[in-house]
Motif scaffolding. Structure first.
Motif, PDB file in Angstrom:
ATOM      1  N   ALA A  67      10.479  -9.708   2.030  1.00  0.00           N
ATOM      2  CA  ALA A  67      12.406  -9.708   2.995  1.00  0.00           C
ATOM      3  C   ALA A  67      12.268  -8.549   3.948  1.00  0.00           C
ATOM      4  O   ALA A  67      13.672  -8.558   4.081  1.00  0.00           O
ATOM      5  CB  ALA A  67      12.101  -8.517   1.085  1.00  0.00           C
ATOM      6  N   GLY A  68      10.958  -8.889   4.800  1.00  0.00           N
ATOM      7  CA  GLY A  68      11.133  -7.474   6.252  1.00  0.00           C
ATOM      8  C   GLY A  68      11.346  -6.208   5.732  1.00  0.00           C
ATOM      9  O   GLY A  68      12.169  -5.531   6.757  1.00  0.00           O
ATOM     10  N   VAL A  69      11.599  -5.740   5.038  1.00  0.00           N
ATOM     11  CA  VAL A  69      11.966  -4.417   4.516  1.00  0.00           C
ATOM     12  C   VAL A  69      10.378  -3.410   5.028  1.00  0.00           C
ATOM     13  O   VAL A  69       9.746  -4.119   5.520  1.00  0.00           O
ATOM     14  CB  VAL A  69      12.021  -3.726   3.036  1.00  0.00           C
ATOM     15  N   ARG A  70      11.125  -1.454   5.648  1.00  0.00           N
ATOM     16  CA  ARG A  70       9.819  -1.385   6.336  1.00  0.00           C
ATOM     17  C   ARG A  70       8.911  -0.452   5.737  1.00  0.00           C
ATOM     18  O   ARG A  70       9.636   0.041   5.105  1.00  0.00           O
ATOM     19  CB  ARG A  70      10.582  -0.407   7.788  1.00  0.00           C
ATOM     20  N   VAL A  71       7.344  -1.110   5.482  1.00  0.00           N
ATOM     21  CA  VAL A  71       7.063  -0.417   4.165  1.00  0.00           C
ATOM     22  C   VAL A  71       5.971   0.328   4.808  1.00  0.00           C
ATOM     23  O   VAL A  71       5.344  -0.334   5.957  1.00  0.00           O
ATOM     24  CB  VAL A  71       6.296  -1.547   3.245  1.00  0.00           C
ATOM     25  N   ALA A  72       5.704   1.653   4.327  1.00  0.00           N
ATOM     26  CA  ALA A  72       4.393   2.708   5.045  1.00  0.00           C
ATOM     27  C   ALA A  72       3.877   3.043   4.292  1.00  0.00           C
ATOM     28  O   ALA A  72       4.590   3.278   2.885  1.00  0.00           O
ATOM     29  CB  ALA A  72       5.171   4.265   5.530  1.00  0.00           C
ATOM     30  N   ALA A  73       2.639   3.105   4.268  1.00  0.00           N
ATOM     31  CA  ALA A  73       1.735   3.476   2.521  1.00  0.00           C
ATOM     32  C   ALA A  73       0.703   5.138   3.223  1.00  0.00           C
ATOM     33  O   ALA A  73       0.397   4.794   4.212  1.00  0.00           O
ATOM     34  CB  ALA A  73       0.335   2.512   3.221  1.00  0.00           C
ATOM     35  N   GLY A  74       0.581   5.630   2.664  1.00  0.00           N
ATOM     36  CA  GLY A  74       0.276   7.293   2.170  1.00  0.00           C
ATOM     37  C   GLY A  74      -0.837   8.169   1.747  1.00  0.00           C
ATOM     38  O   GLY A  74      -1.141   6.604   0.034  1.00  0.00           O
ATOM     39  N   ALA A  75      -0.904   8.838   1.724  1.00  0.00           N
ATOM     40  CA  ALA A  75      -2.272   9.637   0.852  1.00  0.00           C
ATOM     41  C   ALA A  75      -2.304  10.406  -0.032  1.00  0.00           C
ATOM     42  O   ALA A  75      -2.303  10.659  -0.948  1.00  0.00           O
ATOM     43  CB  ALA A  75      -3.851  10.349   1.783  1.00  0.00           C
ATOM     44  N   ASP A  76      -0.346  11.144   0.236  1.00  0.00           N
ATOM     45  CA  ASP A  76      -0.133  11.214  -0.661  1.00  0.00           C
ATOM     46  C   ASP A  76      -0.417  12.541  -1.170  1.00  0.00           C
ATOM     47  O   ASP A  76      -0.961  13.916   0.355  1.00  0.00           O
ATOM     48  CB  ASP A  76       0.637  10.833  -1.973  1.00  0.00           C
TER      49      ASP A  76
END
Ligand SMILES: O=c1cc[nH]c(=O)[nH]1
Length: 426
Positions: free
Chosen positions: A306-315
């Motif tokens: 859907a074109g959402v800006r997605v990030a991933a992290g280590a939390d």
């Protein structure tokens, strides 16, 4: 870690780029100015020339969602293994024993480990330590005071941004006192409140009054309330020079496709960034029926489509919310391949370009005009780097080397057989 000051770099020679090409990368000041075929680059300034044949050169990772105030407390807190509720309870009990100095010491060690692994920008939540709401302002601000001190101390090595994590029991007075210390972003966890939408309104009102960005723990459960759509709608017309983001969004990953797509469309329409946190949520959710149960990942593919800006992290790293982890972006990327079914390149994109976008940082990486925040990892390709996560790395922040780790391996060989070449070890 070297005890020397950061050393400016002017040329990184013979690197392998993410697209597989061999290149020389010219750096001037804090910016990459040229990316040329290997062998043709000329140093433009007085900075060091690094020969990096055998390394893959990537945009440095950014960590979009850490909890530095909690990092490395697992053995100190000695929590029972368990879900989010039990982690919160164990953390609250341990938090009463912490001092500003003890929090800062754990946080500092964690920042340096993350920097050594290549992460040059970190957004960390810090709990407003209100306990059941009756804590003093001095107690409530301990974590924030510790992380502000670490930010000041290490600010020349790493970009550190802080979020006030205001749980539902935190009186506004405590939240305001924490923000007054120079905390950058308003955070919270409305899904944990008895009235999630009222808590969402409260947190957004504070951010609106102060003109601050917002980053909320959002819908961190497999079967609890859905607040992501209300959050997206609420910030739709807010000023775009501030970033709004939603971490976890685990519940979204469990919705039926029609409902999921409706919420994802609201998120896309508001340009709300979403931060997925695989290691913590694969640990925290799914305890009731661990086999074949939905697990704690958001709907990553639907969001990307859907074109959402997605990030991933280590939390969380080694605390009651997640007993393991290194805070290494290559660990997060590897989990996204395995549990999220992304390609290695997509997964690395979420921990680097995606994270920088959600945090509102300028683009970085081996591209002309981009910030010279770079990670060189020993390896043959991007996929190789994600898979092996070699500890042999060079980290460049704003055009200067801030960490270099080398690895020497001596492999035994059977008698009469030539010694094998060393292999990368993560
Ligand atoms: O996942 C979570 C949720 C709340 N607080 C944390 O530190 N981690």
């Amino acid at each position: 870690m070297s005890a020397q000051p950061p050393r400016p770099v002017s040329l990184l020679r013979g690197v392998t780029l993410a697209d597989g090409h061999a290149a020389d990368v010219v750096v001037e000041g804090e910016v990459v100015t040229q990316v040329l075929p290997a062998g043709s680059g000329v140093a433009a300034g007085a900075g060091d020339v690094l020969d990096l044949d055998g390394y893959v050169l990537l945009a440095a990772p950014a960590e979009p969602h850490a909890h530095l105030d909690k990092a490395r407390s697992f053995e100190l807190a000695a929590p029972p293994l368990g879900d989010l509720g039990s982690a919160i309870e164990a953390w609250r009990a341990y938090a009463e024993t912490m001092t500003v100095e003890s929090i800062a010491a754990r946080a500092r060690a964690q920042v340096l480990q993350m920097l050594a692994s290549g992460t040059t920008a970190i957004r960390s939540h810090v709990d407003v330590l209100s306990g059941d709401g009756t804590a003093t302002v001095e107690q409530a601000t301990r974590g924030a005071r510790a992380l502000v001190a670490v930010r000041e101390e290490l600010g020349s090595l790493v970009d550190l941004e802080l979020v006030a994590l205001a749980g539902p029991h935190c009186p506004d007075e405590h939240v305001e006192a924490v923000l007054d210390l120079g905390i950058d972003v308003v955070g919270g966890a409305p899904h944990l409140a008895d009235d999630p939408l009222a808590d969402l309104d409260r947190l957004l009102a504070i951010a609106g009054r102060r003109g601050l960005p917002v980053d909320l723990h959002t819908d961190e459960s497999l079967d609890g309330p859905v607040t992501l759509d209300a959050y997206a709608l609420a910030v739709r017309d807010w000023p775009r020079d501030r970033q709004y983001s939603a971490g976890h969004c685990v519940r979204l990953g469990t919705l039926a496709p029609d409902e999921r797509d409706r919420v994802v469309a609201e998120v896309a329409a508001s340009d709300l960034g979403v931060i997925t946190l695989p290691i913590t949520n694969l640990y925290l959710q799914g305890w009731d029926a661990p086999v074949g149960t939905p697990r704690g990942l958001t709907a990553i593919r639907a969001l990307l489509d859907a074109g959402v800006r997605v990030a991933a992290g280590a939390d969380n790293v080694r605390d009651p919310f997640n007993p393991v982890g290194r805070g290494d972006a290559l660990e997060t990327a590897s989990l996204l391949v395995t549990a999220g079914h992304l390609s290695p390149a997509e997964a690395y994109g979420l921990v680097s370009d995606g994270a920088r976008s959600v945090l509102g940082l300028p683009p970085a990486g081996p591209r002309p005009g981009a910030r010279a925040d770079l990670l060189a990892v020993r390896g043959e390709s991007l996929a190789d780097a994600v898979a092996t996560a070699s500890a042999d790395r060079v980290v460049v922040h704003r055009g200067s080397v801030v960490a270099r780790s080398t690895l020497t391996t001596t492999l035994a060989a059977p008698a009469g057989v030539p010694a094998p070449d060393p292999v990368p070890v993560g």
